[in-house]
Design a protein around this motif. Structure first.
Motif, PDB file in Angstrom:
ATOM      1  N   ASN A 188      17.596 -88.214  11.056  1.00 29.59           N
ATOM      2  CA  ASN A 188      18.626 -87.278  11.194  1.00 29.59           C
ATOM      3  C   ASN A 188      18.412 -85.686  10.908  1.00 29.59           C
ATOM      4  O   ASN A 188      19.300 -85.046  10.991  1.00 29.59           O
ATOM      5  CB  ASN A 188      20.293 -87.634  10.521  1.00 29.59           C
ATOM      6  CG  ASN A 188      20.486 -89.062  11.473  1.00 29.59           C
ATOM      7  OD1 ASN A 188      20.329 -88.963  12.504  1.00 29.59           O
ATOM      8  ND2 ASN A 188      20.985 -90.015  10.622  1.00 29.59           N
ATOM      9  N   SER A 189      17.315 -85.583  10.010  1.00 25.64           N
ATOM     10  CA  SER A 189      16.957 -84.046   9.795  1.00 25.64           C
ATOM     11  C   SER A 189      16.782 -83.358  11.220  1.00 25.64           C
ATOM     12  O   SER A 189      16.476 -83.717  12.250  1.00 25.64           O
ATOM     13  CB  SER A 189      15.726 -84.256   9.114  1.00 25.64           C
ATOM     14  OG  SER A 189      15.386 -84.978   7.995  1.00 25.64           O
ATOM     15  N   ARG A 190      17.276 -82.046  11.063  1.00 27.80           N
ATOM     16  CA  ARG A 190      17.264 -81.216  12.234  1.00 27.80           C
ATOM     17  C   ARG A 190      16.107 -80.399  12.069  1.00 27.80           C
ATOM     18  O   ARG A 190      15.685 -79.584  10.902  1.00 27.80           O
ATOM     19  CB  ARG A 190      18.480 -80.527  12.196  1.00 27.80           C
ATOM     20  CG  ARG A 190      19.748 -81.391  12.504  1.00 27.80           C
ATOM     21  CD  ARG A 190      20.898 -80.517  12.348  1.00 27.80           C
ATOM     22  NE  ARG A 190      22.017 -81.064  12.875  1.00 27.80           N
ATOM     23  CZ  ARG A 190      23.542 -80.401  12.867  1.00 27.80           C
ATOM     24  NH1 ARG A 190      23.531 -79.178  12.646  1.00 27.80           N
ATOM     25  NH2 ARG A 190      24.435 -81.240  13.088  1.00 27.80           N
ATOM     26  N   VAL A 191      14.818 -80.595  13.068  1.00 29.19           N
ATOM     27  CA  VAL A 191      13.770 -79.819  12.961  1.00 29.19           C
ATOM     28  C   VAL A 191      13.816 -78.910  14.171  1.00 29.19           C
ATOM     29  O   VAL A 191      13.925 -79.204  15.290  1.00 29.19           O
ATOM     30  CB  VAL A 191      12.564 -80.785  12.975  1.00 29.19           C
ATOM     31  CG1 VAL A 191      11.411 -80.076  13.207  1.00 29.19           C
ATOM     32  CG2 VAL A 191      12.761 -81.774  11.965  1.00 29.19           C
ATOM     33  N   LEU A 192      13.590 -77.459  13.970  1.00 32.92           N
ATOM     34  CA  LEU A 192      13.065 -76.507  14.878  1.00 32.92           C
ATOM     35  C   LEU A 192      11.921 -76.135  14.596  1.00 32.92           C
ATOM     36  O   LEU A 192      11.407 -75.539  13.799  1.00 32.92           O
ATOM     37  CB  LEU A 192      14.119 -75.429  14.601  1.00 32.92           C
ATOM     38  CG  LEU A 192      14.116 -74.109  15.583  1.00 32.92           C
ATOM     39  CD1 LEU A 192      14.180 -74.458  17.061  1.00 32.92           C
ATOM     40  CD2 LEU A 192      14.938 -72.904  15.107  1.00 32.92           C
ATOM     41  N   ASP A 193      11.260 -75.873  15.958  1.00 37.15           N
ATOM     42  CA  ASP A 193       9.874 -75.277  15.885  1.00 37.15           C
ATOM     43  C   ASP A 193       9.795 -74.367  17.184  1.00 37.15           C
ATOM     44  O   ASP A 193       9.928 -74.490  18.247  1.00 37.15           O
ATOM     45  CB  ASP A 193       8.877 -76.502  16.463  1.00 37.15           C
ATOM     46  CG  ASP A 193       7.489 -75.643  16.339  1.00 37.15           C
ATOM     47  OD1 ASP A 193       7.276 -74.570  16.167  1.00 37.15           O
ATOM     48  OD2 ASP A 193       6.435 -76.667  16.418  1.00 37.15           O
ATOM     49  N   PRO A 194       9.925 -72.947  16.655  1.00 39.71           N
ATOM     50  CA  PRO A 194      10.303 -71.953  17.576  1.00 39.71           C
ATOM     51  C   PRO A 194       8.900 -71.447  18.186  1.00 39.71           C
ATOM     52  O   PRO A 194       8.992 -70.695  19.316  1.00 39.71           O
ATOM     53  CB  PRO A 194      10.327 -70.753  16.732  1.00 39.71           C
ATOM     54  CG  PRO A 194      10.048 -70.737  15.584  1.00 39.71           C
ATOM     55  CD  PRO A 194       9.906 -72.605  15.313  1.00 39.71           C
ATOM     56  N   PHE A 195       7.824 -72.185  18.003  1.00 39.27           N
ATOM     57  CA  PHE A 195       6.465 -71.736  18.697  1.00 39.27           C
ATOM     58  C   PHE A 195       5.877 -73.477  19.217  1.00 39.27           C
ATOM     59  O   PHE A 195       5.070 -73.816  18.522  1.00 39.27           O
ATOM     60  CB  PHE A 195       5.475 -71.190  17.764  1.00 39.27           C
ATOM     61  CG  PHE A 195       6.307 -69.891  17.220  1.00 39.27           C
ATOM     62  CD1 PHE A 195       6.392 -68.684  17.955  1.00 39.27           C
ATOM     63  CD2 PHE A 195       6.427 -69.828  15.987  1.00 39.27           C
ATOM     64  CE1 PHE A 195       6.816 -67.792  17.643  1.00 39.27           C
ATOM     65  CE2 PHE A 195       7.144 -68.779  15.144  1.00 39.27           C
ATOM     66  CZ  PHE A 195       7.397 -67.726  16.109  1.00 39.27           C
ATOM     67  N   VAL A 196       6.511 -73.998  19.718  1.00 46.46           N
ATOM     68  CA  VAL A 196       6.444 -75.534  19.925  1.00 46.46           C
ATOM     69  C   VAL A 196       5.131 -75.978  20.710  1.00 46.46           C
ATOM     70  O   VAL A 196       4.559 -77.046  20.125  1.00 46.46           O
ATOM     71  CB  VAL A 196       7.626 -76.209  20.733  1.00 46.46           C
ATOM     72  CG1 VAL A 196       7.890 -75.676  22.203  1.00 46.46           C
ATOM     73  CG2 VAL A 196       7.856 -77.703  20.464  1.00 46.46           C
ATOM     74  N   GLY A 197       4.584 -75.099  21.593  1.00 48.36           N
ATOM     75  CA  GLY A 197       3.380 -75.579  22.186  1.00 48.36           C
ATOM     76  C   GLY A 197       3.793 -76.672  23.126  1.00 48.36           C
ATOM     77  O   GLY A 197       4.513 -77.036  23.856  1.00 48.36           O
ATOM     78  N   THR A 198       2.822 -77.847  22.810  1.00 46.01           N
ATOM     79  CA  THR A 198       2.673 -79.070  23.550  1.00 46.01           C
ATOM     80  C   THR A 198       3.772 -80.058  22.794  1.00 46.01           C
ATOM     81  O   THR A 198       3.762 -81.071  23.204  1.00 46.01           O
ATOM     82  CB  THR A 198       1.437 -79.694  23.872  1.00 46.01           C
ATOM     83  OG1 THR A 198       0.793 -79.540  22.652  1.00 46.01           O
ATOM     84  CG2 THR A 198       0.784 -78.699  24.913  1.00 46.01           C
ATOM     85  N   GLY A 199       4.317 -79.610  21.753  1.00 46.65           N
ATOM     86  CA  GLY A 199       5.154 -80.551  20.966  1.00 46.65           C
ATOM     87  C   GLY A 199       4.711 -81.292  19.765  1.00 46.65           C
ATOM     88  O   GLY A 199       5.452 -82.235  19.516  1.00 46.65           O
ATOM     89  N   SER A 200       3.541 -81.025  19.349  1.00 45.97           N
ATOM     90  CA  SER A 200       3.086 -82.183  18.370  1.00 45.97           C
ATOM     91  C   SER A 200       3.906 -82.043  17.040  1.00 45.97           C
ATOM     92  O   SER A 200       4.148 -83.224  16.676  1.00 45.97           O
ATOM     93  CB  SER A 200       1.662 -81.778  17.855  1.00 45.97           C
ATOM     94  OG  SER A 200       0.622 -81.882  19.073  1.00 45.97           O
ATOM     95  N   ILE A 201       4.292 -81.053  16.498  1.00 44.50           N
ATOM     96  CA  ILE A 201       5.279 -81.220  15.270  1.00 44.50           C
ATOM     97  C   ILE A 201       6.545 -81.702  15.466  1.00 44.50           C
ATOM     98  O   ILE A 201       7.000 -82.694  14.878  1.00 44.50           O
ATOM     99  CB  ILE A 201       5.441 -79.694  14.862  1.00 44.50           C
ATOM    100  CG1 ILE A 201       4.314 -78.959  14.108  1.00 44.50           C
ATOM    101  CG2 ILE A 201       6.626 -79.739  13.773  1.00 44.50           C
ATOM    102  CD1 ILE A 201       3.936 -79.554  12.960  1.00 44.50           C
ATOM    103  N   LEU A 202       7.079 -81.702  16.730  1.00 48.18           N
ATOM    104  CA  LEU A 202       8.393 -82.141  17.170  1.00 48.18           C
ATOM    105  C   LEU A 202       8.218 -83.834  17.396  1.00 48.18           C
ATOM    106  O   LEU A 202       8.952 -84.459  17.073  1.00 48.18           O
ATOM    107  CB  LEU A 202       9.060 -81.441  18.452  1.00 48.18           C
ATOM    108  CG  LEU A 202       9.295 -80.005  17.994  1.00 48.18           C
ATOM    109  CD1 LEU A 202      10.194 -79.494  19.195  1.00 48.18           C
ATOM    110  CD2 LEU A 202      10.353 -79.655  16.859  1.00 48.18           C
ATOM    111  N   PHE A 203       7.064 -83.778  17.871  1.00 45.86           N
ATOM    112  CA  PHE A 203       6.779 -85.397  18.165  1.00 45.86           C
ATOM    113  C   PHE A 203       6.831 -86.060  16.965  1.00 45.86           C
ATOM    114  O   PHE A 203       7.417 -87.181  16.900  1.00 45.86           O
ATOM    115  CB  PHE A 203       5.711 -85.402  18.967  1.00 45.86           C
ATOM    116  CG  PHE A 203       5.354 -87.002  19.664  1.00 45.86           C
ATOM    117  CD1 PHE A 203       5.622 -87.417  20.761  1.00 45.86           C
ATOM    118  CD2 PHE A 203       4.264 -87.861  18.720  1.00 45.86           C
ATOM    119  CE1 PHE A 203       5.216 -88.825  21.184  1.00 45.86           C
ATOM    120  CE2 PHE A 203       4.216 -88.917  19.159  1.00 45.86           C
ATOM    121  CZ  PHE A 203       4.473 -89.529  20.133  1.00 45.86           C
ATOM    122  N   SER A 204       5.896 -85.605  16.127  1.00 41.94           N
ATOM    123  CA  SER A 204       6.053 -86.134  14.911  1.00 41.94           C
ATOM    124  C   SER A 204       7.192 -86.348  14.010  1.00 41.94           C
ATOM    125  O   SER A 204       7.764 -87.378  13.267  1.00 41.94           O
ATOM    126  CB  SER A 204       4.676 -85.600  13.932  1.00 41.94           C
ATOM    127  OG  SER A 204       3.603 -85.758  14.441  1.00 41.94           O
TER     128      SER A 204
END
Length: 255
Positions: A216-232
């Motif tokens: 339930n942490s909220r994670v924002l990646d403003p330079f997401v690219g192909t989404g590796s950070i958000l995927f993890s």
């Protein structure tokens, strides 16, 4: 610990400890944390907590319950305690870090522990009640190569290195493997869409752990690219949101 991403080892471990409401200084002495040594002596509230911390940490390879320790094999044998009663099945594994022992040497060392304790329980190679490990630790370079290899490039033994004692010898019970199964499970090679700058999945998992991403942490990646950070982040239970200046990477393979 595994010998990878050494600069991230401490920050990831400390962050995971804090996620379990543990302060790093209450678990280990900061002065004992050496980036070039794979082992860290810790004091956890219980075995269950130790297992949970290990399972949540990408750079932890395994967690052990320390039974004996010494500067030599003989010192470790003397310091070791009984590990299996008549109702406990057992087995002993032999592990080394930056050194190689022959099969006969390994057998001789194992029998020193067995002869001292004479475990009464049955041997079980598949599912022992007590899986013990004998671990010899030798120094390594930053690259992971041994500082004092046993043999030279021609295969001949180096006598001055053979006579050197290890940094430490441990006798310990295996408790839990680290959470490294997710590294293989979400390997970049298994993804259907990648970009030229897709981040390594292991590193992105470590970064999310270091950033205290939890369910339930909220994670924002403003330079997401192909989404590796958000995927993890979603693997760890986070709620992910991202944006990028390049619409092509956001669109992926779709039209």
């Amino acid at each position: 610990f595994v010998h990878r991403h050494l600069d991230f080892r401490k920050c990831e471990f400390d962050s995971v400890l804090q996620s379990f409401s543990l302060q790093p200084q209450s678990v280990y002495k900061a002065s004992t944390f050496d980036m070039l040594r794979p082992f860290l002596k810790c004091a956890f509230p219980s075995r269950e907590v130790a297992r949970s911390v290990a399972n949540a940490t990408v750079l932890v390879k395994n967690v052990y319950l320390l039974n004996g320790i010494g500067g030599t094999t003989e010192e470790c044998v003397d310091d070791s305690k009984p590990f299996a009663d008549k109702d406990t099945s057992w087995k002993i594994s032999f592990n080394t870090f930056a050194w190689k022992f022959t099969k006969s040497e390994q057998a001789d060392i194992m029998h020193k522990f067995i002869d001292k304790h004479e475990p009464a329980g049955p041997v079980s190679m598949k599912s022992p009640g007590a899986h013990m490990s004998i671990i010899h630790e030798y120094p390594v370079h930053l690259s992971g190569a041994p500082v004092y290899p046993r043999r030279d490039h021609t295969g001949l033994e180096i006598p001055s290195n053979v006579s050197r004692p290890p940094l430490s010898v441990y006798f310990a019970q295996d408790l839990e493997a680290g959470g490294r199964d997710v590294v293989d499970k979400y390997d970049l090679k298994k993804r259907t869409y990648l970009g030229p700058t897709s981040m390594d999945n292991e590193l992105s998992l470590i970064m999310c752990n270091a950033g205290s991403v939890r369910p339930n942490s909220r994670v924002l990646d403003p330079f997401v690219g192909t989404g590796s950070i958000l995927f993890s982040a979603t693997v760890l239970g986070g709620r992910a949101l991202g944006s990028d200046i390049d619409p092509r990477v956001l669109r992926g393979k779709g039209e």
